[in-house]
Design an enzyme around this catalytic site. Structure first.
Site, PDB file in Angstrom:
ATOM      1  N   ARG A  99     -89.868  -1.618 -51.063  1.00  0.00           N
ATOM      2  CA  ARG A  99     -89.875  -2.121 -52.433  1.00  0.00           C
ATOM      3  C   ARG A  99     -88.468  -2.370 -52.949  1.00  0.00           C
ATOM      4  O   ARG A  99     -88.218  -3.367 -53.633  1.00  0.00           O
ATOM      5  CB  ARG A  99     -90.627  -1.135 -53.346  1.00  0.00           C
ATOM      6  N   LYS A 134     -74.983 -12.143 -69.695  1.00  0.00           N
ATOM      7  CA  LYS A 134     -76.369 -11.730 -69.960  1.00  0.00           C
ATOM      8  C   LYS A 134     -77.034 -11.338 -68.638  1.00  0.00           C
ATOM      9  O   LYS A 134     -77.946 -12.004 -68.146  1.00  0.00           O
ATOM     10  CB  LYS A 134     -77.129 -12.845 -70.659  1.00  0.00           C
ATOM     11  N   LYS A 166     -65.418 -15.391 -80.322  1.00  0.00           N
ATOM     12  CA  LYS A 166     -66.735 -15.929 -80.655  1.00  0.00           C
ATOM     13  C   LYS A 166     -66.983 -15.861 -82.158  1.00  0.00           C
ATOM     14  O   LYS A 166     -66.141 -15.411 -82.936  1.00  0.00           O
ATOM     15  CB  LYS A 166     -67.808 -15.183 -79.866  1.00  0.00           C
ATOM     16  N   GLU A 201     -64.892 -20.160 -79.468  1.00  0.00           N
ATOM     17  CA  GLU A 201     -66.178 -20.782 -79.752  1.00  0.00           C
ATOM     18  C   GLU A 201     -66.148 -21.496 -81.101  1.00  0.00           C
ATOM     19  O   GLU A 201     -65.639 -20.955 -82.089  1.00  0.00           O
ATOM     20  CB  GLU A 201     -67.262 -19.710 -79.756  1.00  0.00           C
ATOM     21  N   ASP A 222     -70.841 -24.551 -79.175  1.00  0.00           N
ATOM     22  CA  ASP A 222     -72.071 -23.771 -79.228  1.00  0.00           C
ATOM     23  C   ASP A 222     -73.177 -24.501 -79.973  1.00  0.00           C
ATOM     24  O   ASP A 222     -73.031 -24.847 -81.151  1.00  0.00           O
ATOM     25  CB  ASP A 222     -71.790 -22.422 -79.895  1.00  0.00           C
TER      26      ASP A 222
END
Length: 293
Positions: A99, A134, A166, A201, A222
């Site tokens: 697994r 992410k 950002k 950004e 963005d």
């Protein structure tokens, strides 16, 4: 640029410990310790493989007597029904590691396959497909490698690797500083290492000139519309790299790449990828007979 042997072993050991902290109760109680089998890692659908060293480690760390012969190496395409690897050795060890080996191979091959699909959609343009932070906690090293196996490129690996200003940074800055955006970015340049890449950004066209005036390296556009991306690329005019981000989907990727952006960052490569359908098949002739009660 494969993950190092030590890194692979460390991550795989944690996964094995999670899955069998005191061994495999079922196999150890049911299967004769002397049973030797041959298993095959088989593709149930087409895709791009990633995980050869990781799969090998899952079996060998469980039992050094297990050998893994990989037939399709990282970054290579395979068809449904393809035999990706052959594993031979003690049955108990193979069953215990099954697994963990499959979890890694299925997820990483899913990332490589999805990345390859995005890359194919940008053919003929200069745009590079890049990943994001992410990622699954603890698995970034593997998932970023899978992106490379699919023909994509990596963004900064961590918060320590580059300066990326950002929207939330700018919101805090605006509330606590009277300096203009350009002044703040120029001051930032003075305190970070000269080797640090600086990316900022923006989410509106009217922010671009102030950022350009600070001589940044990359401007992240963005959630721009296709028309605004095209205008932004012309406005920046090679004075910085351009990166499209936000709302990037396969049905839009070709149009986004055609605007002339240098980079397209796609969070979906790692945060919502579908695991590929791979299976581990053991030859029935190898399975020891269980005597009736």
């Amino acid at each position: 640029m494969k993950p190092s042997h030590d890194a692979v072993n460390a991550i795989v050991r944690m996964a094995l410990l999670e899955d069998a902290p005191w061994g495999d109760l079922t196999s150890q109680s049911l299967i004769p310790a002397t049973a030797i089998v041959t298993a095959q890692l088989v593709a149930r659908e087409l895709g791009v493989f990633c995980g050869q060293d990781i799969v090998t480690a899952a079996f060998s760390l469980t039992d050094p007597a297990i050998t893994t012969d990989v037939h399709i190496t990282d970054g290579k395409d395979f068809d449904s029904g393809a035999i990706i690897a052959t594993i031979q050795g003690p049955a108990c060890g193979i069953l215990q590691a099954e697994r963990v080996a499959l979890n890694f191979a299925q997820r990483l091959s899913g990332i490589a396959t999805l990345t390859a699909t995005y890359v194919a959609e940008t053919a003929g343009t200069k745009a590079r497909i890049v990943d994001t932070r992410k990622t699954t906690p603890g698995l970034r090293l593997f998932e970023r490698y899978a992106v490379r196996c699919g023909g994509g490129h990596n963004h900064r690996f961590s918060l320590s690797d580059a300066v990326m200003v950002k929207d939330n940074h700018l919101a805090v800055l605006a509330a606590h500083s009277s300096a203009s955006l350009t002044e703040s970015l120029l001051a930032l340049r003075q305190v970070v290492p000269h080797t640090a890449h600086l990316e900022v950004e923006v989410d509106r066209l009217d922010q671009i000139d102030a950022v350009l005036a600070a001589n940044v390296d990359t401007i992240l556009l963005d959630n721009f519309s296709i028309d605004d991306l095209r205008i932004a690329v012309q406005q920046i005019n090679h004075r910085a790299l351009t990166e499209a981000s936000g709302g990037i989907t396969l049905d839009r990727i070709r149009d986004i790449a055609a605007t002339g952006v240098d980079l397209i960052s796609v969070g979906a490569l790692t945060h919502s990828v579908r695991a590929l359908d791979l299976g581990l098949d053991i030859n029935p002739a190898d399975v020891p007979a269980i005597k009736p009660a």
